[in-house]
Design an enzyme around this catalytic site. Structure first.
Site, short mmCIF file in Angstrom:
data_model
loop_
_atom_site.label_atom_id
_atom_site.label_comp_id
_atom_site.label_asym_id
_atom_site.label_seq_id
_atom_site.Cartn_x
_atom_site.Cartn_y
_atom_site.Cartn_z
CD GLU A 71 -2.88 1.07 2.52
OE1 GLU A 71 -3.53 2.13 3.00
OE2 GLU A 71 -3.05 0.11 3.24
CD GLU A 75 -3.85 7.86 4.83
OE1 GLU A 75 -4.70 7.05 5.10
OE2 GLU A 75 -2.87 7.60 5.67
#
Length: 339
Positions: A71, A75
């Site tokens: 991943e 963010e």
């Protein structure tokens, strides 16, 4: 190897099955296709507000992801007005996090963010300028094809995202475009496609309709909008009624079966479901070890895998039983091996 037994019990759906929706609604859009290496670029304006996460990330969602996690995150937390957060997660969920100070407020205007993913490094850029790079040995383990995803949600981990107050709702994250560049053998990047979000390209994107532990929202396609050439992911409060299915006069046998159970450590188990998964409903109240309840569960993004955290360490001397009494499982015993 020490072996432990997981026991679950059959449920007959002879009465209405009730599922309570979460109070808040968010949204997630993800590609149908997967990508191995490349440049992933977005122009976005994040949502302001404590507790809120706006994102662009890539994620490997095959069944073996729990031991081969891949991943890459961009963010932006609504609690900060001058920061983005970058992360690489690999292996057994080992995180390599970085907080990046920005020269602007990401919630006020559109800015361009990108990360370059190659076999040698992963590098993040802001408005066309590289600002951070990782090139450690963990990069070699970032070798799984991943989907591009964008979402907006409310975290229950307040030490990370800040306390939540729903008086600020509704909120939204807006996306002007996403671009994907393939990584070529000569170590350059070639633009393959751009999505300007003039409409929903359903051959490219699908909406998520799930949730996970630690997330206060259900993802719903109702909170995905395309307007004036922008993708808008919306956070809202919705007093959803309790949903009730029609009465079924048949057994739940064969639905939501547990595929395997692995011990992560002496106080943590990882349960993988198969078939018509009921993992989203398997919260801590359904699990017990030697009559003692689990202290928490954590649902992974694939909706098939659940971490179960125990009150006490499993005994080295005796055979413990993990009992499951939640929805959708036939009676089964699954061996848990301790390395």
């Amino acid at each position: 190897m020490k072996k432990y037994i997981l026991t679950s019990f059959v449920l007959l759906l002879c009465i209405p099955f009730i599922t309570k929706a979460k109070e808040y609604k968010g949204a997630e859009l993800r590609t149908n296709e997967t990508f191995l290496y490349g440049r992933f670029e977005v122009s976005m304006k994040s949502a302001a507000g404590s507790g809120i996460v706006s994102s662009l990330f890539t994620f490997y969602d095959n069944p073996d992801f729990t031991t081969n996690w891949n991943e890459i995150d961009l963010e932006i937390l609504g609690r900060y007005n001058n920061e983005a957060q970058f992360n690489v997660i690999e292996g057994r969920h080992k995180m390599h996090e970085h907080r990046q100070v920005l020269a602007f407020n990401p919630h006020e205007e559109f800015h361009t963010y990108a990360f370059d993913w190659t076999p040698e490094y992963i590098a993040w850029s802001v408005d066309g300028q590289e600002v951070y790079r990782q090139d450690g040995e963990h990069i070699a383990r970032m070798n799984k094809p991943q989907k591009i995803m964008m979402n907006i949600w409310i975290s229950e981990f307040y030490d990370w995202t800040g306390p939540w107050n729903d008086s600020i709702l509704p909120r939204s994250a807006q996306y002007d475009y996403v671009k994907y560049y393939e990584y070529k053998k000569d170590k350059t990047f070639n633009l393959k496609w751009t999505d300007d979000f003039n409409s929903w390209n359903m051959e490219r994107w699908s909406a998520a309709s799930h949730t996970f532990d630690g997330n206060k929202v259900d993802f719903t396609s109702d909170n995905i909008k395309f307007k004036n050439g922008k993708l808008i992911l919306i956070l809202s409060k919705e007093a959803m009624p309790v949903r009730e299915t029609e009465t079924e006069e048949k057994s739940s046998e064969g639905k939501g079966q547990i595929q395997e159970v692995k011990m992560v450590d002496e106080k943590q188990l990882r349960v993988t479901f198969q078939g018509d998964t009921y993992a989203p409903y398997a919260n801590k109240k359904y699990f017990k070890v030697d009559g003692k309840g689990a202290i928490k569960t954590k649902l992974h993004r694939d909706l098939r895998t659940l971490d179960v955290y125990l009150q006490e360490p499993l005994s080295e001397q005796t055979t413990n039983k993990l009992e499951y009494t939640g929805p959708g499982l036939k009676l089964q015993e699954v061996e848990i091996e301790k390395k």
